[in-house]
Design a protein around this motif. Structure first.
Motif, PDB file in Angstrom:
ATOM      1  N   LEU A   1       0.904  -1.139  -0.100  1.00 18.29           N
ATOM      2  CA  LEU A   1       0.140   0.003  -0.031  1.00 18.29           C
ATOM      3  C   LEU A   1       0.900   1.247  -0.240  1.00 18.29           C
ATOM      4  CD1 LEU A   1      -2.881   1.288   0.541  1.00 18.29           C
ATOM      5  CD2 LEU A   1      -2.204   1.345   2.986  1.00 18.29           C
ATOM      6  N   HIS A   2       0.553   2.219  -0.932  1.00 21.49           N
ATOM      7  CA  HIS A   2       1.531   3.474  -0.931  1.00 21.49           C
ATOM      8  C   HIS A   2       0.571   4.581  -1.132  1.00 21.49           C
ATOM      9  CE1 HIS A   2       0.891   3.347  -5.355  1.00 21.49           C
ATOM     10  NE2 HIS A   2       1.572   2.275  -5.398  1.00 21.49           N
ATOM     11  N   THR A   3       0.867   5.808  -1.240  1.00 22.04           N
ATOM     12  CA  THR A   3       0.149   7.083  -1.213  1.00 22.04           C
ATOM     13  C   THR A   3      -0.676   7.246  -2.510  1.00 22.04           C
ATOM     14  OG1 THR A   3       2.029   8.246  -2.082  1.00 22.04           O
ATOM     15  CG2 THR A   3       1.746   8.416   0.272  1.00 22.04           C
ATOM     16  N   GLY A   4      -0.221   6.487  -3.719  1.00 24.62           N
ATOM     17  CA  GLY A   4      -1.100   6.591  -4.786  1.00 24.62           C
ATOM     18  C   GLY A   4      -2.617   5.683  -4.458  1.00 24.62           C
ATOM     19  N   HIS A   5      -2.283   4.593  -3.810  1.00 22.72           N
ATOM     20  CA  HIS A   5      -3.386   3.729  -3.385  1.00 22.72           C
ATOM     21  C   HIS A   5      -4.437   4.768  -2.466  1.00 22.72           C
ATOM     22  CE1 HIS A   5      -0.611   0.324  -4.041  1.00 22.72           C
ATOM     23  NE2 HIS A   5      -1.718   0.309  -4.987  1.00 22.72           N
ATOM     24  N   GLU A   6      -4.018   5.452  -1.483  1.00 21.26           N
ATOM     25  CA  GLU A   6      -4.417   6.268  -0.671  1.00 21.26           C
ATOM     26  C   GLU A   6      -5.113   7.318  -1.528  1.00 21.26           C
ATOM     27  OE1 GLU A   6      -2.811   6.927   3.743  1.00 21.26           O
ATOM     28  OE2 GLU A   6      -1.745   8.136   2.328  1.00 21.26           O
ATOM     29  N   ARG A   7      -4.639   7.881  -2.552  1.00 19.18           N
ATOM     30  CA  ARG A   7      -5.246   8.877  -3.397  1.00 19.18           C
ATOM     31  C   ARG A   7      -6.529   8.582  -4.091  1.00 19.18           C
ATOM     32  NH1 ARG A   7      -4.685  10.065  -8.906  1.00 19.18           N
ATOM     33  NH2 ARG A   7      -5.106  12.351  -9.510  1.00 19.18           N
TER      34      ARG A   7
ATOM     35  N   MET B   1      -8.389   6.083  -2.770  1.00 21.39           N
ATOM     36  CA  MET B   1      -9.569   6.019  -1.529  1.00 21.39           C
ATOM     37  C   MET B   1      -9.774   7.610  -1.305  1.00 21.39           C
ATOM     38  SD  MET B   1      -8.199   2.722   1.041  1.00 21.39           S
ATOM     39  CE  MET B   1      -6.440   3.059   0.801  1.00 21.39           C
ATOM     40  N   THR B   2      -8.998   8.355  -1.282  1.00 21.76           N
ATOM     41  CA  THR B   2      -9.461   9.751  -1.063  1.00 21.76           C
ATOM     42  C   THR B   2     -10.444  10.346  -1.980  1.00 21.76           C
ATOM     43  OG1 THR B   2      -7.441  10.357  -0.112  1.00 21.76           O
ATOM     44  CG2 THR B   2      -8.708  12.224  -0.826  1.00 21.76           C
ATOM     45  N   TYR B   3     -10.239   9.916  -3.477  1.00 23.15           N
ATOM     46  CA  TYR B   3     -11.286  10.342  -4.290  1.00 23.15           C
ATOM     47  C   TYR B   3     -12.725   9.636  -3.753  1.00 23.15           C
ATOM     48  CZ  TYR B   3     -13.940   9.798  -8.880  1.00 23.15           C
ATOM     49  OH  TYR B   3     -14.841   9.954  -9.583  1.00 23.15           O
ATOM     50  N   CYS B   4     -12.659   8.339  -3.235  1.00 20.48           N
ATOM     51  CA  CYS B   4     -13.974   7.674  -2.909  1.00 20.48           C
ATOM     52  C   CYS B   4     -14.444   8.557  -2.099  1.00 20.48           C
ATOM     53  CB  CYS B   4     -13.472   6.339  -2.525  1.00 20.48           C
ATOM     54  SG  CYS B   4     -12.855   5.130  -3.842  1.00 20.48           S
ATOM     55  N   ARG B   5     -13.873   8.858  -0.913  1.00 26.04           N
ATOM     56  CA  ARG B   5     -14.459   9.537   0.123  1.00 26.04           C
ATOM     57  C   ARG B   5     -14.917  11.135  -0.310  1.00 26.04           C
ATOM     58  NH1 ARG B   5     -15.293   5.476   3.845  1.00 26.04           N
ATOM     59  NH2 ARG B   5     -13.295   4.787   4.436  1.00 26.04           N
ATOM     60  N   GLU B   6     -13.672  11.790  -0.831  1.00 23.45           N
ATOM     61  CA  GLU B   6     -14.213  13.320  -0.876  1.00 23.45           C
ATOM     62  C   GLU B   6     -14.883  13.598  -2.377  1.00 23.45           C
ATOM     63  OE1 GLU B   6     -10.469  15.085  -0.625  1.00 23.45           O
ATOM     64  OE2 GLU B   6     -10.126  14.390   1.579  1.00 23.45           O
ATOM     65  N   SER B   7     -14.633  13.004  -3.552  1.00 23.08           N
ATOM     66  CA  SER B   7     -15.329  13.353  -4.840  1.00 23.08           C
ATOM     67  C   SER B   7     -16.513  12.594  -4.972  1.00 23.08           C
ATOM     68  CB  SER B   7     -13.866  13.107  -6.039  1.00 23.08           C
ATOM     69  OG  SER B   7     -13.094  13.945  -5.582  1.00 23.08           O
ATOM     70  N   LEU B   8     -16.280  11.419  -4.643  1.00 19.76           N
ATOM     71  CA  LEU B   8     -17.500  10.471  -5.088  1.00 19.76           C
ATOM     72  C   LEU B   8     -18.496  10.465  -3.991  1.00 19.76           C
ATOM     73  CD1 LEU B   8     -18.555   8.150  -7.066  1.00 19.76           C
ATOM     74  CD2 LEU B   8     -17.299   6.545  -5.790  1.00 19.76           C
ATOM     75  N   GLY B   9     -18.040  10.776  -2.875  1.00 14.93           N
ATOM     76  CA  GLY B   9     -19.040  11.056  -1.566  1.00 14.93           C
ATOM     77  C   GLY B   9     -19.457   9.583  -1.250  1.00 14.93           C
ATOM     78  N   ALA B  10     -18.544   8.501  -1.146  1.00 14.96           N
ATOM     79  CA  ALA B  10     -18.687   7.277  -0.794  1.00 14.96           C
ATOM     80  C   ALA B  10     -18.871   7.091   0.685  1.00 14.96           C
ATOM     81  CB  ALA B  10     -17.895   6.357  -1.039  1.00 14.96           C
ATOM     82  N   ASP B  11     -19.917   6.530   1.251  1.00 17.64           N
ATOM     83  CA  ASP B  11     -20.190   6.156   2.592  1.00 17.64           C
ATOM     84  C   ASP B  11     -19.156   5.260   3.276  1.00 17.64           C
ATOM     85  OD1 ASP B  11     -22.692   8.050   3.090  1.00 17.64           O
ATOM     86  OD2 ASP B  11     -23.230   6.531   1.540  1.00 17.64           O
ATOM     87  N   ALA B  12     -18.678   4.503   2.313  1.00 18.90           N
ATOM     88  CA  ALA B  12     -17.743   3.321   2.827  1.00 18.90           C
ATOM     89  C   ALA B  12     -17.084   2.689   1.756  1.00 18.90           C
ATOM     90  CB  ALA B  12     -18.700   2.212   3.357  1.00 18.90           C
ATOM     91  N   ILE B  13     -15.841   1.944   1.919  1.00 20.30           N
ATOM     92  CA  ILE B  13     -15.106   1.546   0.785  1.00 20.30           C
ATOM     93  C   ILE B  13     -14.865   0.021   1.173  1.00 20.30           C
ATOM     94  CG2 ILE B  13     -12.914   1.586   0.039  1.00 20.30           C
ATOM     95  CD1 ILE B  13     -12.712   4.442   0.614  1.00 20.30           C
TER      96      ILE B  13
END
Length: 474
Positions: free
Chosen positions: A13-19, A21-33
């Motif tokens: 796992l590296h910061t590219g993967h975090e990016r 997941m950040t998209y999922c939370r902040e741009s997509l508005g996902a409630d869960a991953i």
């Protein structure tokens, strides 16, 4: 509830993967991953650098008070998943199409995933969907061009690229690994849509930034690649193992690092939990690399009578392997030597891994007969993940109560509640698997056993079998 699904290896796992997941939370508005993650062996045709449970811990982001199996506190990641489920070993070590189908179908079999998110070099939603539709429809001109490319001695990806170009589609998508996987993910989603009366699952490509798939980041890049991190770790374990072992006792900062510069530069791209997991494993000589399979593979090359029974090995490749086996010195060098115009390095690595793990054409057929989703094995979850798991079980109970008994066999049909869910191999759902689903699970168990044998030899310590492991609750 919006639930984002990601297919990943996190190796590491590296910061590219975090990016993503950040998209999922902040741009997509996902409630869960939800992550569908490869186990102890990965699609490149090699073992994961650390085990599936250690990678799960890094991705779930335990709180500072949570402890791993060794009793060491792990630092939280900045962005993390809520639920991690396993991608069966047969699919995880397969070609790109089978890998994609297995990941997508397993995520959709949960019945709770609403969106699929993946990394992409190009990031073009339209180009990916147009190309995926071409592959799904397979018009005559595409088939003709594909066949011609294969007859000309091209590798399958190269032949697909030429066929796509002949049909006016973007051939470059087949030349970039994440774009190609994205196309195949969307193809699997189109198959799902067709089989479920037009029910559409949204997909979201996240454009890759920083280093390419097999490249190391330079000083101006924000993200590196997993392969660059693994390569730096491999080099360091050969030359600076003592420094790594010392660092496990006290976390090393950039200003006080004893690491060589190339490794320190790559480690800067690791979230803290992933960093800690890698350093802990390195301190115990528990990092696993492709050549750790060399002895097992070498023995198999001389004891297996017919290599064509193994998945992804045709008669020409089998003859090539047998002709060259006397020159075998190690897994990595042998795979490189086998590579040719019509056999990519990745295919050769996967072929050798299939021999080592005994993954046969029959095993691959068993996975396909389960619609590439034989079961859902939960590896790790946090509190939100437990809520997701409860929702999954409710859907299964509802499906069971509303359907006639004859319609409830374990067929692997997506989203209908028929796919078993278990958190440990000792649970009834795992013990009661039969037929093709049981074949797939047995190969999962065998792959983990091989990984544990490697770890036992490297660390000189006994390893927990999957039968004694329970879901990680963080």
């Amino acid at each position: 509830m919006k639930v984002a699904g990601i297919i990943a290896e996190f190796n590491p796992l590296h910061t590219g993967h975090e990016r993503i997941m950040t998209y999922c939370r902040e741009s997509l508005g996902a409630d869960a991953i939800v992550i569908c993650m490869s186990g102890d062996f990965v699609q490149r045709g090699e073992p994961a650098v650390i085990g599936k449970y250690e990678r799960s811990l890094a991705a779930i982001a335990p709180t500072p008070s949570a402890e791993n199996d060794r009793g060491a506190a792990l630092a939280p990641a900045r962005v993390a998943a809520d639920l991690i489920i396993g991608l069966p070993a047969i699919g995880a070590a397969a070609n790109a199409e089978v890998f994609a189908r297995t990941g997508v179908n397993t995520l959709l079999a949960t019945g709770i995933v609403t969106d699929i998110v993946f990394g992409s070099e190009g990031g073009s939603t339209k180009a990916i969907e147009d190309t995926a539709r071409l592959l799904a429809d397979e018009p005559p001109e595409f088939k003709t061009a594909l066949t011609a490319g294969m007859k000309a001695g091209l590798s399958y990806p190269a032949a697909m690229a030429r066929a796509a170009a002949a049909c006016g589609k973007e051939a470059s998508l087949f030349e970039q690994p994440n774009d190609l996987l994205g196309v195949l993910y969307v193809k699997a989603l189109l198959e799902y849509e067709k089989a479920h009366g037009g029910e559409r699952i949204s997909f979201h490509p996240v454009r890759r930034e920083g280093a390419g798939h097999d490249e190391a980041a330079d000083g101006n890049m924000s993200y590196t690649s997993s392969s660059a991190i693994r390569e730096a770790l491999l080099h360091t374990t050969r030359t600076c193992n003592e420094s790594i072992q010392k660092s496990a006792k006290k976390r090393i900062t950039a200003s006080a690092s004893q690491f060589p510069a190339d490794l320190e530069k790559q480690l800067a791209f690791l979230p803290s939990a992933s960093y800690d997991a890698l350093i802990q494993a390195a301190s115990e000589n528990a990092l696993v690399f492709p050549d750790d399979l060399s002895l097992l593979l070498h023995e198999k090359l001389y004891t297996e009578q017919d290599l064509t029974v193994f998945s992804d090995i045709d008669s020409d490749l089998a003859n090539r392997i047998l002709k060259m086996r006397e020159d075998f010195t190690g897994f990595t060098e042998f795979a490189e030597a086998l590579a040719a115009r019509n056999y990519t390095r990745a295919r050769c690595r996967r072929a050798l891994l299939h021999i080592a793990l005994g993954i046969s054409d029959e095993d691959a057929a068993a996975l396909a007969s389960c619609n590439y989703s034989p079961y859902i094995h939960v590896l790790a979850m946090n509190a939100r993940g437990e809520t997701l798991l409860s929702e999954m079980k409710k859907k299964r109970k509802t499906a069971s109560e509303s359907a006639a008994p004859a319609s409830l066999p374990n067929t692997g049909c997506l989203g209908n509640g028929s796919v078993p869910v278990f958190c440990a191999l000792s649970e009834p759902a795992a013990r009661e698997l039969t037929g093709d689903a049981a074949i797939v699970l047995q190969k999962d168990i065998f792959a983990s056993d091989i990984y544990h044998i490697i770890l036992t030899e490297k660390t000189k310590k006994p390893q927990k079998s999957d039968f004694s492991r329970k879901v990680l609750r963080i």
